[in-house]
Design a protein around this motif. Structure first.
Motif, short mmCIF file in Angstrom:
data_model
loop_
_atom_site.label_atom_id
_atom_site.label_comp_id
_atom_site.label_asym_id
_atom_site.label_seq_id
_atom_site.Cartn_x
_atom_site.Cartn_y
_atom_site.Cartn_z
N LEU A 58 0.82 -1.21 0.00
CA LEU A 58 0.00 0.00 0.00
C LEU A 58 0.86 1.26 0.00
CD1 LEU A 58 -2.79 -1.05 2.50
CD2 LEU A 58 -3.15 -0.31 0.15
N MET A 59 1.88 1.28 0.83
CA MET A 59 2.74 2.46 0.91
C MET A 59 3.54 2.67 -0.38
SD MET A 59 1.89 3.91 3.50
CE MET A 59 0.93 3.57 4.92
N ARG A 60 3.94 1.57 -0.99
CA ARG A 60 4.65 1.66 -2.27
C ARG A 60 3.74 2.23 -3.35
NH1 ARG A 60 5.69 -3.57 -2.99
NH2 ARG A 60 6.93 -3.65 -1.11
N ALA A 61 2.49 1.80 -3.35
CA ALA A 61 1.51 2.32 -4.31
C ALA A 61 1.28 3.81 -4.08
CB ALA A 61 0.20 1.55 -4.20
N ALA A 62 1.25 4.22 -2.83
CA ALA A 62 1.07 5.64 -2.53
C ALA A 62 2.28 6.44 -2.97
CB ALA A 62 0.83 5.83 -1.04
N GLN A 63 3.44 5.88 -2.77
CA GLN A 63 4.68 6.56 -3.15
C GLN A 63 4.74 6.76 -4.67
OE1 GLN A 63 8.12 4.36 -1.87
NE2 GLN A 63 8.87 6.07 -0.67
N ARG A 64 4.21 5.81 -5.40
CA ARG A 64 4.25 5.87 -6.86
C ARG A 64 2.99 6.50 -7.46
NH1 ARG A 64 6.94 -0.12 -7.14
NH2 ARG A 64 9.07 0.60 -6.82
N ASN A 65 2.22 7.17 -6.61
CA ASN A 65 1.02 7.91 -7.04
C ASN A 65 -0.03 7.04 -7.72
OD1 ASN A 65 1.81 10.44 -6.03
ND2 ASN A 65 3.11 10.77 -7.81
N ILE A 66 -0.13 5.80 -7.32
CA ILE A 66 -1.18 4.93 -7.83
C ILE A 66 -2.44 5.15 -7.00
CG2 ILE A 66 -1.85 2.51 -8.15
CD1 ILE A 66 1.19 2.03 -8.75
N ILE A 67 -2.24 5.34 -5.69
CA ILE A 67 -3.32 5.76 -4.81
C ILE A 67 -2.80 6.93 -3.98
CG2 ILE A 67 -4.50 3.54 -4.66
CD1 ILE A 67 -3.13 3.11 -1.96
N LYS A 69 -1.77 9.07 -0.70
CA LYS A 69 -1.10 8.62 0.54
C LYS A 69 -2.06 8.50 1.71
CE LYS A 69 0.72 13.11 2.03
NZ LYS A 69 0.40 13.18 3.46
N ASN A 70 -3.06 9.38 1.77
CA ASN A 70 -4.03 9.29 2.86
C ASN A 70 -4.92 8.05 2.71
OD1 ASN A 70 -2.99 11.67 3.75
ND2 ASN A 70 -4.78 12.91 3.28
N THR A 71 -5.21 7.67 1.48
CA THR A 71 -5.98 6.45 1.23
C THR A 71 -5.21 5.24 1.72
OG1 THR A 71 -6.96 7.47 -0.72
CG2 THR A 71 -7.14 5.08 -0.54
N ALA A 72 -3.93 5.19 1.42
CA ALA A 72 -3.09 4.08 1.87
C ALA A 72 -3.05 4.02 3.39
CB ALA A 72 -1.68 4.22 1.30
N SER A 73 -2.86 5.16 4.02
CA SER A 73 -2.81 5.21 5.49
C SER A 73 -4.13 4.79 6.10
CB SER A 73 -2.45 6.62 5.96
OG SER A 73 -1.15 6.94 5.56
N ARG A 74 -5.22 5.23 5.50
CA ARG A 74 -6.56 4.87 6.00
C ARG A 74 -6.78 3.36 5.91
NH1 ARG A 74 -9.46 7.62 2.59
NH2 ARG A 74 -10.04 5.85 1.31
#
Length: 88
Positions: A58-67, A69-74
């Motif tokens: 999830l954090m990798r996806a957030a880092q790469r702007n796929i989702i 960052k707040n969505t990943a954290s949630r």
């Protein structure tokens, strides 16, 4: 349709990135699904093990702007909370 050569190149780049992003998004969703299935079964050990794979994905996806960052954290927060409730 693109008229300039730079617009045509941008279209090609977008098509390549779309394929990569779809792959990464489906991989991320698969890890989340594994955690949710373990929680549904009530298997805390399996859920913790699946979560160990899910959180970095999830954090990798957030880092790469796929989702976002707040969505990943949630998602991480909610899954962790559900796993914590299994202990009780």
């Amino acid at each position: 349709m693109a008229n300039t050569s730079s617009a045509k190149k941008a279209t090609r780049k977008i098509a390549r990135r779309t394929i990569i992003n779809k792959s990464r998004r489906s991989q991320m969703r698969g890890t989340v699904r594994n955690v949710e299935e373990a929680i549904a079964k009530g298997d805390r050990d399996a859920a913790l093990q699946a979560m160990a794979n899910c959180e970095p994905a999830l954090m990798r996806a957030a880092q790469r702007n796929i989702i976002h960052k707040n969505t990943a954290s949630r998602k991480v927060s909610r899954l962790t909370h559900q796993i914590a409730k299994l202990a009780k």
